[in-house]
Structure formats: structure tokens, C-alpha cells
Design a protein around this motif. Structure first.
Motif, PDB file in Angstrom:
ATOM      1  N   ARG A 225       1.229  -1.613   0.004  1.00  0.00           N
ATOM      2  CA  ARG A 225      -0.182  -0.141  -0.392  1.00  0.00           C
ATOM      3  C   ARG A 225       1.268   1.580  -0.280  1.00  0.00           C
ATOM      4  NH1 ARG A 225      -1.690  -4.046   2.990  1.00  0.00           N
ATOM      5  NH2 ARG A 225      -4.662  -4.482   2.643  1.00  0.00           N
ATOM      6  N   ARG A 226       1.813   0.953   1.222  1.00  0.00           N
ATOM      7  CA  ARG A 226       2.830   2.687   0.887  1.00  0.00           C
ATOM      8  C   ARG A 226       3.765   2.913   0.021  1.00  0.00           C
ATOM      9  NH1 ARG A 226       3.214   7.042   3.939  1.00  0.00           N
ATOM     10  NH2 ARG A 226       3.462   8.193   2.419  1.00  0.00           N
ATOM     11  N   GLY A 227       4.048   1.171  -0.654  1.00  0.00           N
ATOM     12  CA  GLY A 227       4.239   1.517  -2.336  1.00  0.00           C
ATOM     13  C   GLY A 227       3.835   2.076  -3.356  1.00  0.00           C
ATOM     14  N   GLY A 228       2.452   1.580  -3.330  1.00  0.00           N
ATOM     15  CA  GLY A 228       1.951   2.484  -4.670  1.00  0.00           C
ATOM     16  C   GLY A 228       1.733   3.539  -4.150  1.00  0.00           C
ATOM     17  N   PHE A 229       1.458   4.332  -3.089  1.00  0.00           N
ATOM     18  CA  PHE A 229       1.021   5.644  -2.999  1.00  0.00           C
ATOM     19  C   PHE A 229       2.822   6.166  -3.083  1.00  0.00           C
ATOM     20  CE2 PHE A 229       1.202   9.257  -0.014  1.00  0.00           C
ATOM     21  CZ  PHE A 229      -0.581   9.277  -0.451  1.00  0.00           C
ATOM     22  N   ASP A 230       3.714   6.068  -2.633  1.00  0.00           N
ATOM     23  CA  ASP A 230       4.373   6.755  -3.037  1.00  0.00           C
ATOM     24  C   ASP A 230       5.223   6.774  -4.836  1.00  0.00           C
ATOM     25  OD1 ASP A 230       5.185   7.800  -0.482  1.00  0.00           O
ATOM     26  OD2 ASP A 230       6.327   5.882  -0.277  1.00  0.00           O
ATOM     27  N   ALA A 231       5.143   5.640  -5.106  1.00  0.00           N
ATOM     28  CA  ALA A 231       5.090   5.943  -6.378  1.00  0.00           C
ATOM     29  C   ALA A 231       4.316   6.229  -7.894  1.00  0.00           C
ATOM     30  CB  ALA A 231       4.812   3.431  -6.891  1.00  0.00           C
ATOM     31  N   CYS A 232       2.935   6.309  -7.013  1.00  0.00           N
ATOM     32  CA  CYS A 232       2.212   7.447  -7.738  1.00  0.00           C
ATOM     33  C   CYS A 232       2.491   8.847  -7.520  1.00  0.00           C
ATOM     34  CB  CYS A 232       0.488   6.734  -7.255  1.00  0.00           C
ATOM     35  SG  CYS A 232      -0.240   7.886  -8.399  1.00  0.00           S
ATOM     36  N   LEU A 233       2.713   9.023  -5.946  1.00  0.00           N
ATOM     37  CA  LEU A 233       3.345  10.802  -6.402  1.00  0.00           C
ATOM     38  C   LEU A 233       4.543  11.141  -6.646  1.00  0.00           C
ATOM     39  CD1 LEU A 233       3.061  10.569  -2.891  1.00  0.00           C
ATOM     40  CD2 LEU A 233       0.750  11.434  -4.410  1.00  0.00           C
ATOM     41  N   LYS A 234       5.658  10.022  -7.633  1.00  0.00           N
ATOM     42  CA  LYS A 234       6.702   9.830  -8.612  1.00  0.00           C
ATOM     43  C   LYS A 234       6.431  10.607  -9.908  1.00  0.00           C
ATOM     44  CE  LYS A 234       9.882   7.165  -5.226  1.00  0.00           C
ATOM     45  NZ  LYS A 234      10.915   5.962  -5.629  1.00  0.00           N
ATOM     46  N   LEU A 235       5.160   9.479 -10.104  1.00  0.00           N
ATOM     47  CA  LEU A 235       4.258   9.719 -11.414  1.00  0.00           C
ATOM     48  C   LEU A 235       4.404  10.749 -11.548  1.00  0.00           C
ATOM     49  CD1 LEU A 235       3.308   6.267 -12.254  1.00  0.00           C
ATOM     50  CD2 LEU A 235       5.473   7.201 -12.620  1.00  0.00           C
ATOM     51  N   LEU A 236       2.824  11.270 -10.323  1.00  0.00           N
ATOM     52  CA  LEU A 236       2.293  12.874 -10.720  1.00  0.00           C
ATOM     53  C   LEU A 236       4.299  14.105 -10.632  1.00  0.00           C
ATOM     54  CD1 LEU A 236      -0.061  11.504  -9.042  1.00  0.00           C
ATOM     55  CD2 LEU A 236      -0.749  11.953 -11.006  1.00  0.00           C
ATOM     56  N   ALA A 237       4.785  13.792  -9.984  1.00  0.00           N
ATOM     57  CA  ALA A 237       5.517  15.017 -10.132  1.00  0.00           C
ATOM     58  C   ALA A 237       6.478  14.608 -11.568  1.00  0.00           C
ATOM     59  CB  ALA A 237       6.742  14.666  -9.028  1.00  0.00           C
ATOM     60  N   ALA A 238       6.912  14.029 -12.196  1.00  0.00           N
ATOM     61  CA  ALA A 238       7.481  14.028 -13.648  1.00  0.00           C
ATOM     62  C   ALA A 238       7.068  15.311 -14.164  1.00  0.00           C
ATOM     63  CB  ALA A 238       7.452  12.179 -13.736  1.00  0.00           C
ATOM     64  N   LYS A 239       7.778  15.171 -14.763  1.00  0.00           N
ATOM     65  CA  LYS A 239       7.858  16.081 -15.945  1.00  0.00           C
ATOM     66  C   LYS A 239       8.308  15.747 -17.542  1.00  0.00           C
ATOM     67  CE  LYS A 239       7.218  19.373 -13.249  1.00  0.00           C
ATOM     68  NZ  LYS A 239       5.988  20.057 -12.296  1.00  0.00           N
ATOM     69  N   PRO A 240       7.644  15.470 -18.548  1.00  0.00           N
ATOM     70  CA  PRO A 240       6.004  15.769 -18.323  1.00  0.00           C
ATOM     71  C   PRO A 240       5.434  15.019 -17.798  1.00  0.00           C
ATOM     72  CG  PRO A 240       7.001  14.416 -20.378  1.00  0.00           C
ATOM     73  CD  PRO A 240       8.028  14.634 -19.746  1.00  0.00           C
ATOM     74  N   ARG A 241       4.326  14.826 -16.633  1.00  0.00           N
ATOM     75  CA  ARG A 241       3.508  14.026 -15.776  1.00  0.00           C
ATOM     76  C   ARG A 241       2.777  12.599 -16.780  1.00  0.00           C
ATOM     77  NH1 ARG A 241      -0.994  16.765 -12.198  1.00  0.00           N
ATOM     78  NH2 ARG A 241      -2.580  15.746 -13.736  1.00  0.00           N
ATOM     79  N   PRO A 242       2.991  11.581 -16.412  1.00  0.00           N
ATOM     80  CA  PRO A 242       2.199  10.560 -17.640  1.00  0.00           C
ATOM     81  C   PRO A 242       0.177  10.282 -17.043  1.00  0.00           C
ATOM     82  CG  PRO A 242       4.245   9.653 -16.154  1.00  0.00           C
ATOM     83  CD  PRO A 242       3.719  10.813 -15.516  1.00  0.00           C
ATOM     84  N   THR A 243      -0.276  10.437 -18.475  1.00  0.00           N
ATOM     85  CA  THR A 243      -1.311  10.835 -18.217  1.00  0.00           C
ATOM     86  C   THR A 243      -2.368   9.287 -17.791  1.00  0.00           C
ATOM     87  OG1 THR A 243      -1.564   9.992 -20.364  1.00  0.00           O
ATOM     88  CG2 THR A 243      -1.569  12.183 -20.267  1.00  0.00           C
ATOM     89  N   GLY A 244      -1.865   8.513 -18.220  1.00  0.00           N
ATOM     90  CA  GLY A 244      -1.950   7.264 -17.974  1.00  0.00           C
ATOM     91  C   GLY A 244      -1.085   6.476 -17.273  1.00  0.00           C
ATOM     92  N   ILE A 245      -1.644   5.180 -16.728  1.00  0.00           N
ATOM     93  CA  ILE A 245      -0.563   4.560 -15.455  1.00  0.00           C
ATOM     94  C   ILE A 245      -1.381   2.811 -15.455  1.00  0.00           C
ATOM     95  CG2 ILE A 245       0.015   3.978 -13.223  1.00  0.00           C
ATOM     96  CD1 ILE A 245       0.313   7.222 -12.443  1.00  0.00           C
ATOM     97  N   PHE A 246      -0.458   2.275 -15.192  1.00  0.00           N
ATOM     98  CA  PHE A 246      -0.893   0.884 -15.130  1.00  0.00           C
ATOM     99  C   PHE A 246      -0.188   0.293 -13.521  1.00  0.00           C
ATOM    100  CE2 PHE A 246       0.974  -3.749 -15.984  1.00  0.00           C
ATOM    101  CZ  PHE A 246      -0.540  -4.238 -15.322  1.00  0.00           C
ATOM    102  N   ALA A 247      -0.509   0.435 -12.848  1.00  0.00           N
ATOM    103  CA  ALA A 247      -0.303   0.010 -11.862  1.00  0.00           C
ATOM    104  C   ALA A 247      -0.655  -0.995 -11.641  1.00  0.00           C
ATOM    105  CB  ALA A 247      -1.330   0.281 -10.302  1.00  0.00           C
ATOM    106  N   SER A 248       0.971  -2.475 -11.432  1.00  0.00           N
ATOM    107  CA  SER A 248       0.745  -3.651 -11.988  1.00  0.00           C
ATOM    108  C   SER A 248       0.444  -4.238 -11.040  1.00  0.00           C
ATOM    109  CB  SER A 248       2.122  -3.402 -12.568  1.00  0.00           C
ATOM    110  OG  SER A 248       2.874  -3.556 -11.346  1.00  0.00           O
ATOM    111  N   ASN A 249      -0.372  -4.667  -9.203  1.00  0.00           N
ATOM    112  CA  ASN A 249       0.044  -4.780  -8.562  1.00  0.00           C
ATOM    113  C   ASN A 249      -1.757  -4.589  -7.983  1.00  0.00           C
ATOM    114  OD1 ASN A 249      -0.747  -4.930  -5.111  1.00  0.00           O
ATOM    115  ND2 ASN A 249       0.550  -7.085  -6.346  1.00  0.00           N
ATOM    116  N   LEU A 250      -3.208  -5.187  -7.378  1.00  0.00           N
ATOM    117  CA  LEU A 250      -4.188  -4.455  -6.585  1.00  0.00           C
ATOM    118  C   LEU A 250      -3.974  -3.701  -5.590  1.00  0.00           C
ATOM    119  CD1 LEU A 250      -7.136  -4.252  -6.938  1.00  0.00           C
ATOM    120  CD2 LEU A 250      -7.015  -6.255  -5.526  1.00  0.00           C
ATOM    121  N   LEU A 251      -3.091  -4.192  -4.984  1.00  0.00           N
ATOM    122  CA  LEU A 251      -2.106  -2.738  -3.666  1.00  0.00           C
ATOM    123  C   LEU A 251      -2.070  -2.032  -3.804  1.00  0.00           C
ATOM    124  CD1 LEU A 251      -1.292  -5.156  -1.079  1.00  0.00           C
ATOM    125  CD2 LEU A 251      -3.411  -4.149  -0.508  1.00  0.00           C
ATOM    126  N   VAL A 252      -1.118  -1.200  -5.069  1.00  0.00           N
ATOM    127  CA  VAL A 252      -0.627  -1.027  -5.323  1.00  0.00           C
ATOM    128  C   VAL A 252      -1.674   0.462  -6.709  1.00  0.00           C
ATOM    129  CG1 VAL A 252       2.020  -1.248  -5.484  1.00  0.00           C
ATOM    130  CG2 VAL A 252       0.869  -1.222  -7.623  1.00  0.00           C
TER     131      VAL A 252
END
Length: 340
Positions: A225-252
């Protein structure tokens, strides 16, 4: 008030006396031993055993056959619903084959090795279903005390495995986002040291390259759960930011939704998310588009391969022959205008 005495458990002598046969004959019939008796006698013995609710003495049976009738199941996280789905299939098939299951949680390599060694040394189990990664300590424990074992949802050099087609699932996730119009893709997954993460990453990145898209933004964090939360914040901070994400596990996938919400990113208006596995994804907000995997079938086949090993037959590596399926829900939409 004194409790009435509990009824004495039925014995082989009770069965033999009722049918009029030797105890040895009743024992061999009830325990499946090789003995030639008339069909009507066999039926009478088994019917009487069922009527008396006779249960063989597990310790005595173990001394005779060197079997325990138990299978160990080693999991990394009892709270992960994906393992619940897989073990559900395993437990049902194990019961059909006459086994009980002992489930243990091991959150690191040392714990995995310790649990394995203890159950094997104490002769508690006939074999193991292993859903944790095969790392140094566990490999050493298996080498030191080998028993039949099958890795489930993992591939390992030290034993047989039963897996699903993770690469195909990841390719389907990528196509889902691409067909919705997304060109800037992100991936959330564990390290490539984990076999499942490596195969999912390969499938997703390969499909993106096939479509001629820019390099996928990769966020490597544990499948938690924590891993998915932190990973998504990393992606949202990327330049340019992704518009589509594959979270490759249900918890994340579920925790990626929480991360997006925490910084005011709307799903699916600002960000689309696809996750893996599907049962609980219907209850997120919004419900997550997901790739359904044959988890129940994977657990069932793992038990069948382990049973083959216990019986002395040649097992094999198995990839479950059920294709991943897209479950379309509300978390995928076209990218925001001007941000494809």
C-alpha cells in the motif's frame, strides 16, 4: 451441573466388530491400502466408517506411511487479497485430494527460511506451496532439507512453478491506455529482482515501444500500500507527467488512487489508471479498470503439481492456460485536452 461425558471417538475395532472382519482388513480398506476384498465388504466397511464418523489417527498414519496429509503454504502478506484468491483455489483442491493446509506468513527471506526449516524438520508437512521470492536464505534451506515444493506466481531456479501470463496482462493494460488516446504512460511495479514485476514491466514497456510511444516513466516501489502511494506521487511529479498509469498490482492500484486524490489529481479526468486483478477493484472510488487474472486456477494447478511430486510423478512448470481479461470500469478516460 456436571457435563455429560463426551462420546468416545470411533476406532477401527468398532468398524471391524460391526462388519465382522479383522481389524487389519478394516484398516487397509479405510486407509486406502492395497487389499483384495469383495466389493460388498469394502462398501460395508466404508459405510460403517462414515456412519461412525471415523477419523484415522494422524500420527499413526504418519508412522506407517511417512506422510502427514498436510501441505504448507508460505505467503509474503496475508492481508493481500490476491493471495486470498490464489489460496482459495489451492485449499479447495488440496481438500479434494485429501490434504489439509498450513498457511504461514513470512515477510522477509530469513523468516521464509526459518518457517520452511521448522516445518520440514518437525515433519509437519508433505510438501510446500511457496508464494514468496526464492532468495539466498530460503534457497539454502531448501537445499539443506529438500521436500516437494512448487512456487506459485513466482518462477525460481530451485523448483517447479505455476504462474499466470503476466506479460500478456501488462500488454493488455498498455493497449487499453493507448486505445483511450494516452501517449505518456507510467508504470508502477516492484524491482525486477521479483520475477512477476520483471515480466509485467517487460510486457508493458514492450507494448509501448511497439506503439512508438515515448519511454515509459517507471516508478519502482514495493508491491504494498505504501509502495503504491509513494510510486504514484513520483509519477505525478515527473516532467512531463504521465496521463495513463498501469499499477501492476491491486494493492498499488488502490493506493495510487489515494495518492492522486491527496494532491488534487482527479481520476479519470486528469489521470487514467489500470490495475491488475479485479475482485476488490470494483469497490474503489472510482472503480478501477482492471486486468482479471486466473488466480483461483493458479492455486488449483499448484496443488496438482505438488501432489504429482509427492506421489513420485514427474511435475512440470505450468503457465495457466486462461487469458487475462479486461474489466472496464470508470478509472480510464481520454487524456486531458492538450496533454496526450
Amino acid at each position: 451441573m456436571t457435563e455429560p461425558p463426551r462420546p468416545r471417538p470411533a476406532t477401527l475395532k468398532d468398524i471391524a466388530t460391526a462388519i465382522g472382519v479383522d481389524i487389519s482388513t478394516a484398516s487397509k480398506v479405510v486407509n486406502g491400502g492395497g487389499i483384495s476384498v469383495r466389493p460388498e465388504t469394502r462398501k460395508a466397511i466404508l459405510d460403517e466408517a462414515a456412519r461412525l464418523n471415523y477419523r484415522p489417527h494422524a500420527l499413526a498414519r504418519n508412522l506407517r506411511t511417512r506422510r502427514t496429509g498436510a501441505i504448507g503454504v508460505l505467503l509474503p502478506d496475508l492481508t493481500n487479497p490476491i493471495y486470498a484468491a490464489t489460496i482459495r483455489g489451492a485449499v479447495r483442491r488440496a481438500e479434494e485430494l485429501g490434504y489439509v493446509t498450513l498457511v504461514a506468513e513470512a515477510q522477509d527471506d530469513a523468516a521464509s527460511a526459518s518457517i520452511y526449516s521448522k516445518l520440514v524438520a518437525e515433519r509437519r508437512i508433505d510438501g510446500f506451496i511457496i508464494a514468496v521470492a526464492a532468495k539466498r536464505d530460503l534457497i539454502a534451506a531448501i537445499d539443506a532439507q529438500p521436500v516437494p515444493h512448487v512456487f506459485v506466481n513466482r518462477r525460481a531456479s530451485i523448483g517447479r512453478s505455476v504462474t499466470v501470463d503476466d506479460e500478456a496482462a501488462a500488454r493488455l493494460a498498455a493497449r487499453t491506455l493507448i486505445e483511450a488516446g494516452h501517449k505518456r504512460l507510467g508504470f508502477i511495479g516492484d524491482s525486477d529482482e521479483m520475477d512477476t514485476a520483471r515480466r509485467r514491466r517487460a510486457g508493458f514497456f514492450g507494448e509501448a515501444r511497439k506503439a512508438g510511444l515515448p519511454e515509459v516513466v517507471d516508478a519502482v516501489e514495493p508491491y504494498s500500500r505504501r509502495g503504491g502511494f509513494d510510486a504514484c506521487l513520483k509519477l505525478l511529479a515527473a516532467k512531463p507527467r504521465p496521463t495513463g498509469i498501469f499499477a501492476s498490482n491491486l494493492l498499488v492500484g488502490i493506493s495510487a488512487l489515494a495518492a492522486a486524490r491527496s494532491v488534487g489529481v482527479r481520476v479519470p479526468e486528469d489521470l487514467s489508471i489500470v490495475t491488475l486483478d479485479f475482485e476488490d477493484a470494483d469497490y474503489s472510488a472510482p472503480p478501477l479498470t482492471a486486468i482479471a487474472m486466473p488466480l483461483d486456477e493458479m492455486g488449483t494447478l499448484a496443488i496438482e503439481e505438488l501432489h504429482a511430486m509427492i506421489e513420485g510423478r514427474e511435475p512440470k512448470d505450468v503457465v495457466v492456460d486462461v487469458a487475462p481479461t479486461l474489466i472496464t470500469r470508470a478509472s480510464v478516460a481520454p487524456p486531458p485536452k492538450g496533454r496526450k
